[in-house]
Design an enzyme around this catalytic site. Structure first.
Site, PDB file in Angstrom:
ATOM      1  N   LYS A   1      14.575   6.724   5.755  1.00  0.00           N
ATOM      2  CA  LYS A   1      13.112   6.801   5.931  1.00  0.00           C
ATOM      3  C   LYS A   1      12.632   5.533   6.633  1.00  0.00           C
ATOM      4  O   LYS A   1      13.381   4.556   6.763  1.00  0.00           O
ATOM      5  CB  LYS A   1      12.444   6.963   4.567  1.00  0.00           C
ATOM      6  CG  LYS A   1      12.680   5.785   3.627  1.00  0.00           C
ATOM      7  CD  LYS A   1      12.205   6.075   2.206  1.00  0.00           C
ATOM      8  CE  LYS A   1      12.493   4.915   1.280  1.00  0.00           C
ATOM      9  NZ  LYS A   1      12.238   5.245  -0.133  1.00  0.00           N
TER      10      LYS A   1
ATOM     11  N   TYR B   1      -2.997 -22.532  14.282  1.00  0.00           N
ATOM     12  CA  TYR B   1      -4.315 -22.111  13.789  1.00  0.00           C
ATOM     13  C   TYR B   1      -4.616 -22.725  12.428  1.00  0.00           C
ATOM     14  O   TYR B   1      -3.741 -22.803  11.564  1.00  0.00           O
ATOM     15  CB  TYR B   1      -4.362 -20.592  13.647  1.00  0.00           C
ATOM     16  CG  TYR B   1      -4.505 -19.860  14.957  1.00  0.00           C
ATOM     17  CD1 TYR B   1      -5.649 -20.009  15.742  1.00  0.00           C
ATOM     18  CD2 TYR B   1      -3.501 -19.013  15.393  1.00  0.00           C
ATOM     19  CE1 TYR B   1      -5.781 -19.315  16.944  1.00  0.00           C
ATOM     20  CE2 TYR B   1      -3.626 -18.308  16.590  1.00  0.00           C
ATOM     21  CZ  TYR B   1      -4.770 -18.473  17.359  1.00  0.00           C
ATOM     22  OH  TYR B   1      -4.892 -17.789  18.535  1.00  0.00           O
TER      23      TYR B   1
HETATM   24  C1  LIG Z   1      13.513   4.790  -0.760  1.00  0.00           C
HETATM   25  C2  LIG Z   1      14.193   5.575  -1.820  1.00  0.00           C
HETATM   26  C3  LIG Z   1      15.528   5.305  -2.188  1.00  0.00           C
HETATM   27  C4  LIG Z   1      16.302   4.118  -1.656  1.00  0.00           C
HETATM   28  O1  LIG Z   1      15.956   2.973  -2.405  1.00  0.00           O
HETATM   29  P1  LIG Z   1      16.692   1.558  -2.144  1.00  0.00           P
HETATM   30  O2  LIG Z   1      16.104   0.675  -3.173  1.00  0.00           O
HETATM   31  O3  LIG Z   1      16.297   1.150  -0.761  1.00  0.00           O
HETATM   32  O4  LIG Z   1      18.129   1.805  -2.275  1.00  0.00           O
HETATM   33  C5  LIG Z   1      16.139   6.147  -3.080  1.00  0.00           C
HETATM   34  N1  LIG Z   1      15.468   7.198  -3.616  1.00  0.00           N
HETATM   35  C6  LIG Z   1      14.180   7.470  -3.313  1.00  0.00           C
HETATM   36  C7  LIG Z   1      13.492   8.615  -3.959  1.00  0.00           C
HETATM   37  C8  LIG Z   1      13.502   6.667  -2.422  1.00  0.00           C
HETATM   38  O5  LIG Z   1      12.221   6.925  -2.126  1.00  0.00           O
END
Ligand SMILES: *Cc1c(COP(=O)(O)O)cnc(C)c1O
Length: 361
Positions: free
Chosen positions: A35, A258
């Site tokens: 994702k 800044y």
């Molecule tokens: C993003 C996500 C993961 C992965 O989590 P990590 O901490 O990056 O390993 C696993 N399961 C679900 C449902 C997620 O949304």
């Protein structure tokens, strides 16, 4: 010469990190979580490098479709499922599996009259209280799904809220309570199970089940505050690097950047780096955030601006215009930069801006 910033994505590190997942969970299939554009690393690029995974998890229908159109045949799971009934025909056409986490989705599925059965990950709210069916309504939700003409293979799923918390820390619970809840509901059901994120994969073998869901560890970053990625055998997949584009000699009392938030106590050399918050570097990184120049550790100075940030070259007489700078990655764990900026590595990786050129190695 173009602006020197680039993100180097190391495909062999991605493969290596998947092998670490295999080592931790040899009996489980891996649903590689890609994702958020694979946590900033490029979804299709990462899917290609991790083609050995049995599945991929994404958020949007469009991402699932893009993976299918690129030729990936694995299981593809939409982690929040479908958002409206009009997405269902495409889920069926592209054989995408869907999380189902609330009754409205169940109703949409039942009413859909899909020509094929959708594979479903039925999500249990075992205590995180974000998505999923509460324990008391889970049995009826499962029954309803099992009698639906549109549901195919059913996998039971949950997600942990504190798998990364240090064991024994006062506010931390690990996974015990959520795991007991899930196991109690799943007992006696001959259905595959998926529970573990990276932290649980690394720390709680009892959560591995049939499908593990590694995210951050695939990218070579530690999910734990107290354990480095290196100590877990992980290799960073992204190195954000740039170069010095100007050098300033400050006299005592002069400020840089800044807000003039950093003022030199004595004579110092300051390097101006072609990287700012519009590249994805955290604006909240304070003076003192670690950075490498010529491979040597030094610190940022003053405020990060949109396109530039400032670094201390006082102890680096050989550094000058053109000297290479590592913002994070090889030699400088992204977790350390994130910690200095008051956030976690996930946020930095995901925030890599589209304007940063990417090179694969
Ligand atoms: C993003 C996500 C993961 C992965 O989590 P990590 O901490 O990056 O390993 C696993 N399961 C679900 C449902 C997620 O949304």
């Amino acid at each position: 010469m173009t602006r020197p910033i680039r993100a180097r994505i190391d495909l062999s590190a991605l493969k290596h990190n998947l092998a670490v997942v295999r080592g931790c969970a040899p009996q489980s299939r891996a649903l590689a979580v890609i994702k958020a554009n694979a946590y900033g690393h490029g979804m299709l690029r990462v899917a290609g490098a991790l083609a050995g995974a049995e599945g991929f998890a994404v958020l949007n229908l469009s991402e699932g479709v893009a993976l299918r159109e690129a030729g990936f045949k694995q299981t593809i799971l939409l982690l929040e499922g479908f958002f409206s009934a009009d997405e269902l025909p495409a889920l069926a056409e592209y054989r995408l599996a869907s999380v189902i986490h609330h009754a409205e989705q169940m109703e949409m599925l039942e009413a859909s009259g899909l020509p094929v059965k959708l594979d479903v990950f039925l999500k249990i709210n075992s205590g995180m209280n974000r998505l999923g069916f509460k324990p008391e309504v889970f049995p009826s939700a499962l029954q309803r799904l099992q009698s639906s003409r549109s549901a195919g293979k059913i996998t039971l799923m949950t997600h942990f809220s504190t798998a990364d918390a240090l064991k024994g820390a006062s506010e931390a619970e690990g996974v015990a309570a959520q795991l007991a809840c899930f196991d109690g509901l799943a007992a006696g059901l001959a259905l595959p199970r998926s529970l573990a994120n990276s932290a649980a994969i690394l720390r709680y073998p009892e959560t591995h089940g049939d499908w593990v869901r590694p995210g951050i560890m695939l990218y070579g970053s530690s999910p734990f505050g107290e354990a480095s990625a290196e100590s877990l055998g992980l290799r960073p997949a992204m190195t954000l690097e740039s170069g010095i584009i100007a050098v300033q000699a400050l006299r005592a009392g002069e400020a840089v950047g800044y807000g003039a938030t950093f003022r030199a106590a004595s004579t110092m050399r300051v390097g101006i780096v072609a990287c700012g918050y519009a590249d994805g570097y955290p604006r909240h990184a304070p003076t003192g955030t670690p950075v490498l120049v010529n491979g040597v550790s030094t610190r940022t100075l003053g405020r990060v601006s949109m396109d530039m940030l400032c670094v201390d070259l006082t102890a680096l007489p050989d550094a000058g215009i053109g000297s290479p700078v590592t913002l994070w990655g090889d030699g400088l764990p992204v977790e350390e930069v994130a910690a200095a900026a008051g956030t976690i590595s996930y946020e930095l990786l995901c925030a890599l801006a589209p304007r940063v050129p990417v090179v694969e190695i």
